[in-house]
Each structure stands twice: as structure tokens, then as C-alpha cells.
Design an enzyme around this catalytic site. Structure first.
Site, PDB file in Angstrom:
ATOM      1  N   LYS A  25       0.831  -1.203   0.000  1.00 33.46           N
ATOM      2  CA  LYS A  25       0.000   0.000   0.000  1.00 33.46           C
ATOM      3  C   LYS A  25       0.869   1.258   0.000  1.00 33.46           C
ATOM      4  O   LYS A  25       0.676   2.168  -0.800  1.00 33.46           O
ATOM      5  CB  LYS A  25      -0.903  -0.035   1.228  1.00 33.46           C
ATOM      6  N   ARG A  94      -3.351   2.976   8.787  1.00 33.31           N
ATOM      7  CA  ARG A  94      -3.685   1.680   8.180  1.00 33.31           C
ATOM      8  C   ARG A  94      -2.450   0.819   8.014  1.00 33.31           C
ATOM      9  O   ARG A  94      -1.347   1.317   7.821  1.00 33.31           O
ATOM     10  CB  ARG A  94      -4.267   1.877   6.771  1.00 33.31           C
ATOM     11  N   GLY A 103      -8.087  -7.507   5.156  1.00 30.23           N
ATOM     12  CA  GLY A 103      -8.824  -7.506   6.422  1.00 30.23           C
ATOM     13  C   GLY A 103      -8.141  -8.201   7.580  1.00 30.23           C
ATOM     14  O   GLY A 103      -8.731  -8.360   8.644  1.00 30.23           O
ATOM     15  N   MET A 105      -5.399  -7.262   9.226  1.00 28.02           N
ATOM     16  CA  MET A 105      -4.793  -6.363  10.217  1.00 28.02           C
ATOM     17  C   MET A 105      -5.713  -5.171  10.453  1.00 28.02           C
ATOM     18  O   MET A 105      -6.804  -5.107   9.908  1.00 28.02           O
ATOM     19  CB  MET A 105      -3.404  -5.968   9.776  1.00 28.02           C
ATOM     20  N   ARG A 361      -3.604  -1.347  -6.119  1.00 23.87           N
ATOM     21  CA  ARG A 361      -2.762  -2.543  -5.998  1.00 23.87           C
ATOM     22  C   ARG A 361      -3.165  -3.496  -7.106  1.00 23.87           C
ATOM     23  O   ARG A 361      -4.251  -3.354  -7.684  1.00 23.87           O
ATOM     24  CB  ARG A 361      -2.949  -3.191  -4.629  1.00 23.87           C
ATOM     25  N   HIS A 479     -15.703  -9.162   1.970  1.00 19.43           N
ATOM     26  CA  HIS A 479     -14.607 -10.023   2.411  1.00 19.43           C
ATOM     27  C   HIS A 479     -14.715 -11.418   1.807  1.00 19.43           C
ATOM     28  O   HIS A 479     -13.764 -11.953   1.240  1.00 19.43           O
ATOM     29  CB  HIS A 479     -14.615 -10.098   3.943  1.00 19.43           C
ATOM     30  N   ARG A 587       0.310 -48.273 -19.694  1.00 18.76           N
ATOM     31  CA  ARG A 587       0.474 -49.396 -18.748  1.00 18.76           C
ATOM     32  C   ARG A 587      -0.353 -50.567 -19.257  1.00 18.76           C
ATOM     33  O   ARG A 587      -1.563 -50.591 -19.080  1.00 18.76           O
ATOM     34  CB  ARG A 587      -0.004 -48.989 -17.358  1.00 18.76           C
ATOM     35  N   ARG A 643       4.642 -49.993 -22.313  1.00 18.80           N
ATOM     36  CA  ARG A 643       5.445 -50.706 -21.321  1.00 18.80           C
ATOM     37  C   ARG A 643       4.989 -52.158 -21.231  1.00 18.80           C
ATOM     38  O   ARG A 643       3.793 -52.437 -21.163  1.00 18.80           O
ATOM     39  CB  ARG A 643       5.300 -50.044 -19.960  1.00 18.80           C
ATOM     40  N   GLU A 770      13.703 -46.772 -12.564  1.00 13.91           N
ATOM     41  CA  GLU A 770      12.852 -46.587 -11.384  1.00 13.91           C
ATOM     42  C   GLU A 770      13.390 -47.310 -10.165  1.00 13.91           C
ATOM     43  O   GLU A 770      12.693 -47.489  -9.179  1.00 13.91           O
ATOM     44  CB  GLU A 770      11.410 -46.999 -11.689  1.00 13.91           C
ATOM     45  N   SER A 789      12.989 -43.715 -19.316  1.00 13.30           N
ATOM     46  CA  SER A 789      11.860 -42.964 -18.758  1.00 13.30           C
ATOM     47  C   SER A 789      11.876 -43.177 -17.251  1.00 13.30           C
ATOM     48  O   SER A 789      11.801 -44.321 -16.780  1.00 13.30           O
ATOM     49  CB  SER A 789      10.547 -43.453 -19.360  1.00 13.30           C
ATOM     50  N   THR A 792       9.258 -42.224 -11.412  1.00 13.40           N
ATOM     51  CA  THR A 792       9.546 -41.588 -10.113  1.00 13.40           C
ATOM     52  C   THR A 792       8.658 -42.110  -8.988  1.00 13.40           C
ATOM     53  O   THR A 792       8.949 -41.881  -7.828  1.00 13.40           O
ATOM     54  CB  THR A 792       9.415 -40.060 -10.230  1.00 13.40           C
ATOM     55  N   CYS A 856       7.730 -40.440 -16.311  1.00 12.86           N
ATOM     56  CA  CYS A 856       6.316 -40.789 -16.426  1.00 12.86           C
ATOM     57  C   CYS A 856       5.672 -41.081 -15.079  1.00 12.86           C
ATOM     58  O   CYS A 856       4.538 -41.536 -15.020  1.00 12.86           O
ATOM     59  CB  CYS A 856       6.119 -41.944 -17.396  1.00 12.86           C
ATOM     60  N   TYR A 876      11.186 -34.738 -22.037  1.00  7.85           N
ATOM     61  CA  TYR A 876       9.738 -34.559 -21.877  1.00  7.85           C
ATOM     62  C   TYR A 876       9.281 -35.021 -20.503  1.00  7.85           C
ATOM     63  O   TYR A 876       9.997 -35.739 -19.809  1.00  7.85           O
ATOM     64  CB  TYR A 876       8.974 -35.329 -22.973  1.00  7.85           C
TER      65      TYR A 876
END
Ligand code: PEP
Ligand code: MG
Length: 901
Positions: A25, A94, A103, A105, A361, A479, A587, A643, A770, A789, A792, A856, A876
């Protein structure tokens, strides 16, 4: 260190860049002042001062002088004096943190009104009613903020000083037979102020201060302290705002929108924050102070005639009543947008016909608006492509992909009530009436709709937990509306038909009674409330031109390719529509559960000899060939990574008694024999057991069948001139010899199919990475594999040693205890698992520098993880179809970040 920054008449000591020191502000007041926009003069006390004061409880030496000299400068500009009996200056105090905390504070207005200055102000304004109204507001705010909250007094519910004062005022209105504050006379208000002061003395044990200096310093300290208040602290937790930022305090000349019918106040957005449409949009009230517009007590007027709706048609617009002021405001709107190059949220006051700007703002907006504004500002060259893309967050994009109420189910539905559409989208949930209940119910897995008369900052935890928010009072800048919009939540406000009875946990609407736990459906885009559960549908992005443009711009920037994880052709098509350029993981086991083939799958597993197994498995060949034709052609000409079978076999033979009977009959064996065979296959740790390439090694006929299905599909499509690019992927490889074993089979079958069909085609064979050992020996594996690939999900499981299926039993304790920041299966653990991935990439490319590498696991759709994958140079990411747009945007953001660094 400089603690006080002055601003006034075209010159300010601060500027917009100083948000960290001056708060949002304060920095923007300084900036507007420097732009020549009319801002009431004032000064900002810095955020550093706030932290210093909160740490030590005292102000640094010399601060008093700094403040005094700033006050003198204001006095010189305004020709008024703080505390002067004839011509008093009044100020507002303020808060203003680096990031807006709506709102959360405190604020104190009209500081400087005392017994001594009241007569002077009455003489000057010739308006005693106005002066006593200002005085009663000061007493209310000051006693609440400075004398109660900042002193740490915790009143019992219903007996806070503010509530007690409001009660006195209600009594007086009853007494006088009036329903609105405006109808109280000057004498009424004068008497009210005396009663207020008495109540303050009796309740809080000290006098309301009659000295302007005491009021000023009391206000400043209380606003600083409100940074450490309960609401602000809980808001910061939710929004991840650091504790040590602190708030600035802005002390500014009061200007009054409640000086009579030539005065007014309002709030506005330079564009519509709910749709993004480039129209000036806001609300205002004649003869009112700022809080009146947002408090929801008086219905605010529409800012201009072209944004009137059926509901606001009767109300006066600013361009109708004060056309000159409106024109000035509209010019400021343009100036601010061109200067800040973003949509602004502004506050203004008109005092006796003169326009003053109190705030600007960056305006909060929902997802749809964010995307539209970014695209439209880019097409008028106000911002660059890079800026437009950076302006939209993945969450905002996610929002427009969210459900809305199905119009078909809405058509017949009986409308319960109508309110103002404050946050678009649809939501279904069970009614709760308090924020605590919302949090509690949501914790227990319920979808809830928080229903309130109006929300206050005390409610934010419940609003966060709720699917949607419904309030009986308030306007589109209330609000509830601001907070909901910031979070992209469905929200309806000002639904005046609701009669809420919190203590009985029920509400009535006309003659209907609804209780806690009853279901509601909200259409936040139309402001419509229905009882029960209507259908929700996904929005159609194909007709959203702004979405398409955003995606195009993101694609210009990003380097990462985006693929999808899918098995069914229809999912592949969906992913394609969302912009996926290939399948990163098909899969195949998901294809095995089809009712037509599951029996053959089970026969295969139960079979005891290789000959029998080969015989049964060949029953699956035509099905699989069709599967692969479907998915390869759906993605043509893009690559499809298929796969080979991965999961532990017993997943297919967890059977009911009926299923056992059926299978035993089909196989012509006894139940006992069947059960023995099933028992043989049971494992204590199936996730570490007979799965992945271990299956293909023990049962090479599975690999043969699947490879044949892939290559026969490829040959058929190639012969029919459909361009396809299959990539065969071997799962769960930890040693290059496992890979070698499998790739030999795959290539042999490919050669066989090529010679049988006389059709030549190209394909790749590669592997999932993996397991930690695969990362550690990625150079050995890459000598043989044409692509990697990263899986994870399994890599996280095997690196942490956390079971991916059972982490829920202890994750909450890990998060609460701060041992983990977040679920590592959702967002990649970059320090640990990430290190293995980086090593895998380096080692893999050290022997094959054109090695194609993707990921993947579930992390492929997580923006933070995507940033990591981009940084370490993957080709990718592959994610679920509905995450594809988010991945495209996140990949562009990742690239922008890399460029900045
Ligand atoms: C993985 O492990 O990350 C993966 C993608 O494979 P799945 O989830 O099928 O084990
Ligand atoms: Mg896996």
C-alpha cells in the site's frame, strides 16, 4: 536508518519498487503521488520498524522527530494542523504488508478528533452530524483495536467492546424508531459518543484518550502489533507468508466520503475480476465511508451504467450522478493500467466533489479472468508474451478446468435462493454454519459449503477448508468475495433470503428449513443456490479462445515436451486435445482387466508349464494387437511408449469364491489345486517381488506375445499409411543384463514380424529407470537402451523405502512434525530422489549423448517437479491427460525461470 517516508502533492520519498520496506500500500501511494494522481498526503512507517518494535517493544530514538516533521509537511500542504481547535487535521492509520492480506490487520480512522477539535471541525464543515458520526467511529475503532485487541484482552463471546458499542447504537435506533444509521440526528450521535466513552471506561478500565498525539501513537503501535494478531498469523500460515516480513503503517490525511450528498466512496477494478472483461467495474455509495461499501449493510451502487445488471438496474451509477468525477476516475484507471501494466484494484473517495485516490494494488482475479487479462494485455502490446505466460499460475489454469453445474440438471431443479455471483464455477457440499465446523467436517472427508451471514477474517481457516462459500449479506467486493476469488473458490454473497440461526445449526429460506449436513449445490457463476446434489460437468476448453492463446504462448517458450499417460484410445484423444505430443506411458496391465480377457490372463498365470502358458497367452494376442492399434493410431504420428507387463501377478488372482469356481471349471482343475497355485504366487513384499522385467524373464512368452502384438499393430498401420512410432519399454530394470535379456526377445520378434508381413517399420526399445541401482549404473544400461523414462513413483518408493501404497499411515505425522514438507509421491524430493535422477541423466548421456529421456511418474504433472526436470535437461514429462495443460504452462514457467537465472 530511515523509518519514515513522506508522500504528498506530486512528490514522494518512496516508490513502487520499495514494497519490501513500505509494504504494497505504502509503495503504491508513493508511486501514485509521483504520477501526479491526487493522493491525500501522508507518510509510511517501514516494515523494518515494525519488526524492530515487535522484537524490542520500544521505538528507536529519533523516531518521534521523524514523525513530527512528516506531520508538519502534511500540515503545510493541507493548511490544517493536527490538534488545532480551529482547523484540525485528521488522519487515518492503516496497515500494509508486502503482500495484500485483506482484512487481516487493523485500521483506525479519524484520529485527531478530541473535545478540543470537534467544535473547530463543526464550524468548518457546518455539519455537526458528520463530525459526531466521525467521532463515534473513532471511539469504536480505537477502543476495539488499540485499547482491547492490542492490549491482549480476550473478551467472552458477544462481549467484545465493538459488539457492546454496536448494541448501544442498536438500542438508540430502536428508541428513535429508525432502521438505518443515517437517520440518527447530530444530537443522537453526540449523545451516543458520550455513552460510548462511558462504556469504554467501564469495560476496559481506562478513558478513551482525548489527546491527538496519544491517539496517533496508540494507533501506530496497535497496527504494528496486529501483524502478530491471531487472524494475521493464521492467514500467513495458509498463504505461506514469512513471519519476518512485518507490516508497514500508513498515516494519511483523512478525506471524507460521508460529508453529504456531494461526497462518496467506492472500490473498483480496472477490469472485471471475475471474467477478465476489459470494463471498468466497481461499487460505490453516496455519503459513506469506505467500510460501508464492503460491510454489506447498504447495497452498493454499480460504478457505471454499462455494468448494471437486472438486480442493480434501479440504482444510480457514478457516471450518471457525477459525470465529471467519473471521467477523472476513468482517466486515472487508464493511467494506472498503463503504468503498472496490470489490472488494478483501487479505492477512491470523493470529498465535496473532489476525487482522491486512497489505494491501488494489483487486483486479485480468478483463473478465467487471469487468463483473459494476460492474453488481452499481450495482444494490445501492453505486456510481452513472456510476461503474459508468467502472469497465469498453474492453479489459475487448473481453476478453469474445474467443474461447473450441468445446465441440464439445473434446468428442472427448484431454485432455493439467488445471490450475487462472487466466485464462478460449481460446487456441491453439505451445509455448515461456522468456520470451525467447516474445518472439522472437511478433515473428516466431507465436502462442505460454509454458510454465513457474512464472513470475517476470523473465518479464513473454514473458508479455506470449504468447497464453496455462501453468505446472506455483502457485495462482490465483500470479504467473502475477495477471499474466495483469491483462492478461486465458488462463492455466492448477498443471498438475502437466508435466515441463519447458528445456535440451532439451521437456516430457513421462505418456508423451507435446512440443517447442518444438508446438501446444497451452488452455481457461483450465476449466483444460484439449489438444495440437493445436481450434476457437475467439466468446462469446455475448446471454445475458450483465451485458453488456447495462453497455451500457444506457453508452447512458444517451453523446451520440455509434454506427453500423457494413457491406455485407452479415448484418453489418448483427450490428451491430444489438451496438447500432448505422444504417450509417455501406456500401462499394458490396465488392458488386462477387461472382462473379455481377464479369464485368459488368469489361465496364463495359473498355467504350470511354459507350453500351456504360451498356448493360453496367445488368446490375448488379438486383443492386445487391437489395443495397440487403437492407441498408436489415436496418437499418430506421435510416439507411444508401451510398457511391457509390470505388476505382481497375484494382483490378477485375488479372487472371490465365485471367481475361483468359474476359473477352476474353465481350467478343468480342482478348487484345491487352484488354491495351491494361488498360494504359490503369494509374496510377502509384492512391490519388491516378482514384477517388472522379472516377469518377462521368468515367462519370456509374455514378452513375446506383447512384442508381437505391438509390432503386428505397427505393421498393419504402417501398411495402411498411418504413421506410427512405437517405443517398447522394459519395466523395473536394475541391471543391464535384465535389459539385455528382454531386448533380445523384443528385437527377435520385430524381425520376425517384418519378415512375415514384408512391411518394414522403425521402433525404439528402452527402459524405465525406477530403481536406485538403475540410476547408479545408468551408463551400463544406456549402452543397450535407446531411451530412458524415469518412473519416479517406484524410484521414490525404493529410495525412501516408503511403500507407495501405505505412506498414508504415517505421512500426516511426518508433515505435522516437520520431518517432510510435503508428500514426496506428489512433489519430487529434489534433494534425494532428484540426485539419483540427475546422476542417471549424466551417466546415461555419457555413453549415448542423444539418449532420449523422459519421466512418467506422477511427478510429471507437478509444477515444482517440472521445474526440476526442465533444469536437468529431460526431453519430456508425461502426466495424466487432465494435467497436460498445466504441465505445458509449468514447463514454460520453468524455462522462463532458467532464462532469468
Ligand atoms: C513409476 O513407477 O513411476 C511408474 C510410472 O510406473 P508405475 O506407477 O506403473 O509403477
Ligand atoms: Mg513403476
Amino acid at each position: 536508518m530511515k523509518n519514515v517516508y513522506f508522500f504528498g502533492v506530486g512528490k514522494a520519498e518512496g516508490a513502487a519498487e520499495q514494497k519490501n520496506t513500505l509494504g504494497g500500500k505504502g509503495a503504491n501511494l508513493a508511486e501514485m503521488t509521483n504520477l501526479g494522481i491526487p493522493v491525500p498526503p501522508g507518510f509510511t512507517l517501514t516494515t523494518n520498524l515494525c519488526m524492530d518494535y515487535l522484537d524490542h517493544g520500544v521505538y528507536p530514538e529519533g523516531l518521534d522527530n521523524e514523525v513530527q516533521s512528516a506531520v508538519k509537511k502534511i500540515e503545510a500542504i493541507m493548511g490544517q494542523k493536527f490538534g488545532d481547535p480551529d482547523n484540525p487535521l485528521l488522519v487515518s492509520i492503516r496497515s500494509g504488508a508486502r503482500q495484500s492480506m485483506p482484512g487481516m490487520m487493523e485500521t483506525v480512522l479519524n484520529v485527531g478528533l478530541t473535545k478540543a477539535t470537534i467544535p473547530g471541525l463543526i464550524k468548518k464543515t457546518n455539519n455537526p452530524r458528520f463530525v459526531y458520526d466521525a467521532y463515534r467511529r473513532l471511539i469504536t475503532m480505537y477502543s476495539d483495536v488499540v485499547m482491547e485487541k492490542s492490549e491482549g484482552i480476550k473478551p467472552v463471546s458477544g462481549e467484545a467492546i465493538r459488539e457492546q458499542l454496536e448494541e448501544i447504537m442498536d438500542h438508540m435506533k430502536n428508541d428513535r424508531g429508525v432502521s438505518v444509521d443515517i437517520d440518527l440526528t447530530a444530537d443522537d450521535l453526540k449523545q451516543l459518543c458520550e455513552e460510548f466513552k462511558e462504556k469504554v471506561r467501564d469495560t476496559l478500565g481506562s478513558e478513551f484518550p482525548d489527546d491527538p498525539g496519544t491517539q496517533l501513537w496508540g494507533g501506530i503501535s496497535a497496527v504494528f502489533k496486529s501483524w502478530a494478531g491471531k487472524r494475521a498469523v493464521s492467514y500467513r500460515r495458509i498463504e505461506n507468508i514469512p513471519e519476518d516480513w512485518g507490516t508497514a503503517v500508513n498515516v494519511q490525511t483523512m478525506v471524507f466520503g460521508n460529508m453529504g450528498d456531494n461526497s462518496a466512496t467506492g472500490v473498483a477494478f480496472t477490469r472485471n475480476p471475475a471474467t477478465g472483461e476489459n470494463v471498468f467495474y466497481g461499487e460505490w455509495l453516496i455519503n459513506a465511508q469506505g467500510e460501508d461499501v464492503v460491510a454489506g449493510i447498504r447495497t452498493p451502487y454499480p460504478l457505471n451504467s454499462n455494468t448494471k445488471t437486472k438486480d442493480t438496474d434501479q440504482l444510480p451509477a457514478l457516471d450518471e450522478l457525477m459525470p465529471d468525477v467519473y471521467d477523472q476516475l476513468d482517466a486515472i484507471r487508464t493511467k494506472l493500467e498503463n503504468h503498472y501494466r496490470d489490472m488494478q484494484d483501487i479505492e477512491f473517495t470523493i470529498q465535496d466533489g473532489k476525487l482522491w485516490m486512497l489505494q491501488t494494488r494489483v487486483g486479485k482475479r480468478n483463473g478465467a479472468a487471469a487468463i483473459r487479462i494476460a492474453c488481452e494485455m499481450q495482444s494490445t502490446d501492453l505486456i510481452t508474451v513472456e510476461e503474459a505466460v508468467a502472469r497465469v499460475t498453474p492453479d489459475q489454469l487448473d481453476e478453469i478446468m474445474h467443474s461447473m453445474v450441468d445446465p441440464a440438471s439445473e434446468t428442472g431443479a427448484a431454485l432455493l435462493a439467488k445471490g450475487l455471483p462472487a466466485g464462478p464455477g460449481g460446487a456441491i457440499g453439505q451445509i455448515v454454519f461456522t468456520a470451525d465446523a467447516a474445518e472439522e467436517w472437511a478433515k473428516n472427508g466431507h465436502d462442505v459449503i460454509l454458510v454465513r451471514n457474512e464472513t470475517s477474517p476470523e473465518d479464513v481457516h473454514g473458508m479455506h477448508a470449504a468447497k464453496a462459500i455462501l453468505t446472506a449479506k455483502g457485495g462482490v467486493t465483500s470479504h467473502a468475495a475477495l477471499v474466495a476469488r483469491g483462492w478461486g473458490k465458488c462463492c455466492i454473497v448477498g443471498c438475502s433470503a437466508l435466515q441463519i440461526n447458528i445456535s440451532d445449526k439451521k437456516m430457513t429460506v421462505d418456508d423451507k428449513i435446512l440443517k447442518e449436513g444438508d446438501w446444497l449445490t451452488l452455481n457461483g457463476s450465476a449466483g444460484k443456490v439449489y438444495t440437493g446434489q445436481l450434476d457437475l460437468i467439466e468446462p469446455d476448453l475448446s471454445t475458450n479462445e483465451h485458453y488456447s492463446k495462453l497455451m500457444e504462448m506457453a508452447d512458444q517458450i517451453r523446451k520440455l515436451g509434454i506427453r500423457a499417460n494413457a491406455e485407452r484410445p479415448e484418453d489418448a484423444m483427450q490428451a491430444r486435445d489438451f496438447g500432448a505430443k505422444g504417450i509417455g506411458l501406456c500401462r499394458t496391465e490396465h488392458m488386462f482387466f477387461d472382462p473379455e480377457r481377464i479369464l485368459a490372463v488368469r489361465e496364463m498365470i495359473i498355467a504350470e508349464s511354459a507350453e500351456r502358458r504360451r498356448e493360453v497367452i496367445m488368446k490375448l494376442l488379438p486383443f492386445q494387437r487391437d489395443d495397440f492399434k487403437g492407441i498408436l493410431s489415436a496418437m499418430s504420428p506421435h510416439p507411444v511408449t508401451i510398457r511391457l507387463l509390470d505388476p505382481p501377478l497375484h494382483e490378477f488372482i485375488t479372487l472371490t469364491d465365485d471367481q475361483k469356481d468359474e476359473l477352476a471349471t474353465e481350467l478343468n482343475i480342482s478348487i484345491e489345486k487352484l488354491e495351491n497355485r494361488i498360494r504359490d504366487l503369494e509374496e510377502l513384499n509384492p512391490m519388491l517381488g516378482h514384477r517388472g522385467c522379472r516377469l518377462g524373464i521368468a515367462y519370456p512368452e509374455i514378452t513375446e506375445m506383447q512384442s508381437r502384438a505391438i509390432f503386428e499393430a505397427t505393421a498393419e498401420l504402417t501398411a495402411a499409411d498411418v504413421s506410427v512410432a512405437p517405443e517398447v519399454m522394459i519395466p523395473l530394470v536394475g541391471m543391464y543384463k535384465e535389459y539385455e535379456h528382454q531386448v533380445k526377445i523384443v528385437r527377435r520378434i520385430a524381425d520376425e514380424v517384418i519378415s512375415e508381413t514384408g512391411t518394414s517399420f522403425s521402433y525404439l526399445v528402452g527402459t524405465m529407470i525406477e530403481l536406485p541401482r538403475a540410476c547408479l549404473t545408468a551408463d551400463e544400461i544406456a549402452k543397450h537402451a535407446e531411451f530412458f523414462s524415469f518412473g519416479t513413483n517406484d524410484l521414490t518408493q525404493t529410495t525412501f523405502g516408503f511403500s507407495r501404497d501405505d505412506i498414508g499411515s504415517f505421512l500426516p505425522q511426518y508433515i505435522e512434525g516437520g520431518i517432510l514438507d510435503r508428500d514426496p509421491f506428489q512433489s519430487l524430493d529434489q534433494t534425494g530422489v532428484g540426485q539419483l535422477i540427475e546422476m542417471g541423466v549424466k551417466k546415461g548421456r555419457s555413453v549415448r549423448n542423444d539418449l532420449k529421456i523422459g519421466i512418467c511418474g506422477e511427478h510429471g504433472g507437478d509444477p515444482d517437479s517440472i521445474e526440476f526436470f526442465n533444469r536437468i535437461g529431460l526431453d519430456y514429462v508425461s502426466c495424466s491427460p487432465f494435467r497436460v495443460p498445466i504441465a505445458r504452462l509449468a514447463a514454460a514457467h520453468a524455462q522462463l525461470k532458467t532464462q532469468r537465472q
